[in-house]
Design an enzyme around this catalytic site. Sequence first.
Site, mmCIF file in Angstrom:
data_model
loop_
_atom_site.group_PDB
_atom_site.id
_atom_site.type_symbol
_atom_site.label_atom_id
_atom_site.label_comp_id
_atom_site.label_asym_id
_atom_site.label_seq_id
_atom_site.Cartn_x
_atom_site.Cartn_y
_atom_site.Cartn_z
ATOM 1 N N MET A 21 -7.886 -32.112 12.587
ATOM 2 C CA MET A 21 -8.144 -31.932 11.164
ATOM 3 C C MET A 21 -6.869 -31.550 10.408
ATOM 4 O O MET A 21 -6.741 -30.450 9.879
ATOM 5 C CB MET A 21 -9.216 -30.854 10.965
ATOM 6 C CG MET A 21 -10.605 -31.280 11.374
ATOM 7 S SD MET A 21 -11.291 -32.575 10.304
ATOM 8 C CE MET A 21 -11.123 -34.012 11.374
ATOM 9 N N HIS A 137 -2.780 -28.319 8.558
ATOM 10 C CA HIS A 137 -4.210 -28.318 8.824
ATOM 11 C C HIS A 137 -4.991 -28.317 7.513
ATOM 12 O O HIS A 137 -4.610 -27.665 6.536
ATOM 13 C CB HIS A 137 -4.585 -27.091 9.660
ATOM 14 C CG HIS A 137 -5.878 -27.242 10.389
ATOM 15 N ND1 HIS A 137 -7.101 -27.106 9.768
ATOM 16 C CD2 HIS A 137 -6.138 -27.533 11.687
ATOM 17 C CE1 HIS A 137 -8.064 -27.290 10.669
ATOM 18 N NE2 HIS A 137 -7.501 -27.559 11.827
ATOM 19 N N HIS A 138 -6.113 -29.057 7.506
ATOM 20 C CA HIS A 138 -6.922 -29.186 6.295
ATOM 21 C C HIS A 138 -7.538 -27.852 5.887
ATOM 22 O O HIS A 138 -7.883 -27.646 4.711
ATOM 23 C CB HIS A 138 -8.018 -30.229 6.513
ATOM 24 C CG HIS A 138 -8.415 -30.954 5.260
ATOM 25 N ND1 HIS A 138 -8.415 -30.357 4.020
ATOM 26 C CD2 HIS A 138 -8.829 -32.226 5.060
ATOM 27 C CE1 HIS A 138 -8.816 -31.239 3.111
ATOM 28 N NE2 HIS A 138 -9.070 -32.369 3.704
ATOM 29 N N ALA A 139 -7.700 -26.920 6.817
ATOM 30 C CA ALA A 139 -8.208 -25.594 6.469
ATOM 31 C C ALA A 139 -7.188 -24.812 5.653
ATOM 32 O O ALA A 139 -7.545 -23.911 4.893
ATOM 33 C CB ALA A 139 -8.573 -24.802 7.725
ATOM 34 N N ASN A 303 -8.548 -25.067 -0.330
ATOM 35 C CA ASN A 303 -9.273 -26.298 -0.619
ATOM 36 C C ASN A 303 -10.102 -26.121 -1.877
ATOM 37 O O ASN A 303 -10.977 -25.253 -1.939
ATOM 38 C CB ASN A 303 -10.185 -26.660 0.561
ATOM 39 C CG ASN A 303 -9.404 -27.160 1.758
ATOM 40 O OD1 ASN A 303 -9.084 -28.332 1.846
ATOM 41 N ND2 ASN A 303 -9.080 -26.257 2.681
#
Length: 450
Positions: A21, A137-139, A303
């Site tokens: 991810m 990382h998308h987090a 995000n």
Amino acid sequence: MRRLTLADYLFFALDRAKQPMHLAGVCFFELPTDAPDDFVEHLLKDIDDARLPNFPFDQKRHQWIFWQNIEEFNPQEHCHYHRLHTGDDLELMTLISSLHGEKLNKNNPLWSLHLIDNLNPNPQNQARRFVLYLKMHHALVDGVAALRLFQRSLSSSPDDKNDLPPWAKIVKKRKASFAKHRLPLSQLLKSQWQGIAPVARQLVQDAKDYWHKDTRFISSLTAPKSILNQRISDQRFFGLHTAQKQRFVQIAQRFGVSTNDAILAVCGDALRRYLTEQGHLPSQSLIAFVPISLRTNDTSFGNQISFVPANLGTHHQDAQTRLQQIHQSMEYNKNKLAQFGFGESLGYLAVNYLWAGINLASGIYPQKQAFNLVISNVPGDDEPLYLNGAKLTAMYPASVLFDGQALNISFCNYQNTLDFGIIACPVALPNIETLPTHLEQALLHYEQLS
């Protein structure tokens, strides 16, 4: 320390060996004419090993609850140098595809930077080139935040010589950004409670639109089965395509739609061509999920995105009919989203796509999805940018894949061009390397429409 959000937990839960991810940017630079042969190597050699990274590159997950600042840092674990042997596009794409398929180490801050040297010169002007590949990382960040971080690490002047890499740059307004994320639990709960009424009203309206067969309405069950939706392997294909933005603008003006509608139409046309060649064009239209940024400030972490479903009209043979269906679909769904705040938007999506989220996270039934692929627009910069005098010439986004989502198309607007980054599983999607060519064919097709 700041708390992990629900979106952070989701991206960590989805992170697996075959579906890492992380988001990435593949950035091409042209060297100054007077640059020494070891210019790229020195970009890393001059890094001070004692220098700690700045926010958010200094963030590490702590006990599944918080983001924590790191106390020790080893640049060699994050920053890497690669020298190509032949320097051709195939070798470069193979390396990037391999790097993009590797998971980040969750015991470290969740990012890595790769400098790729010895590319063949630019065929147009014979300028020497190198590539900077940065993944996070998308987090930690969404696509808009990641691009802002990278842009802030560059200079608007070719004469500005600064050896600091992106992770060592200071992000402004850090304290103000933190304050907005440190809301008391009571305030968070109150915000969610206040969002129940507008979400409920929209769900009632959705039921009416469904009952009256409004063709603009897209439910979580609308997307057809497609070869785009199947289990993926750990292999990745990375493809790229560049086109002048003005070409899309002219199409949009000719047909009275937005530039983004025109881009989606070209993507839909290209997908129709690819699926027809493979003998797998669904009889119903493909549905794309289009991320929409909900940022109201210039923060560059976390995000803050929602999604709009778009009917790509791929079941229509007529290209103009497809474009108008995309336009109507996007207008309808953007207007729906515009009435919500960030929390309300997430609540609405959670209700509508709960089963889809569970299915995507678990991988139980990859053949049936609420959408067939993600097509993402990452806004870029209109001004030329430089790294130690090296000019940035292109930025190609590279996104994530899931079991059930074997293709992602992302594009970035930099200066006068649109740079398309295509990530796909080549095992699930045979001959997917033809898609960049189909994008150009589709663009020419729309330009030739009277």
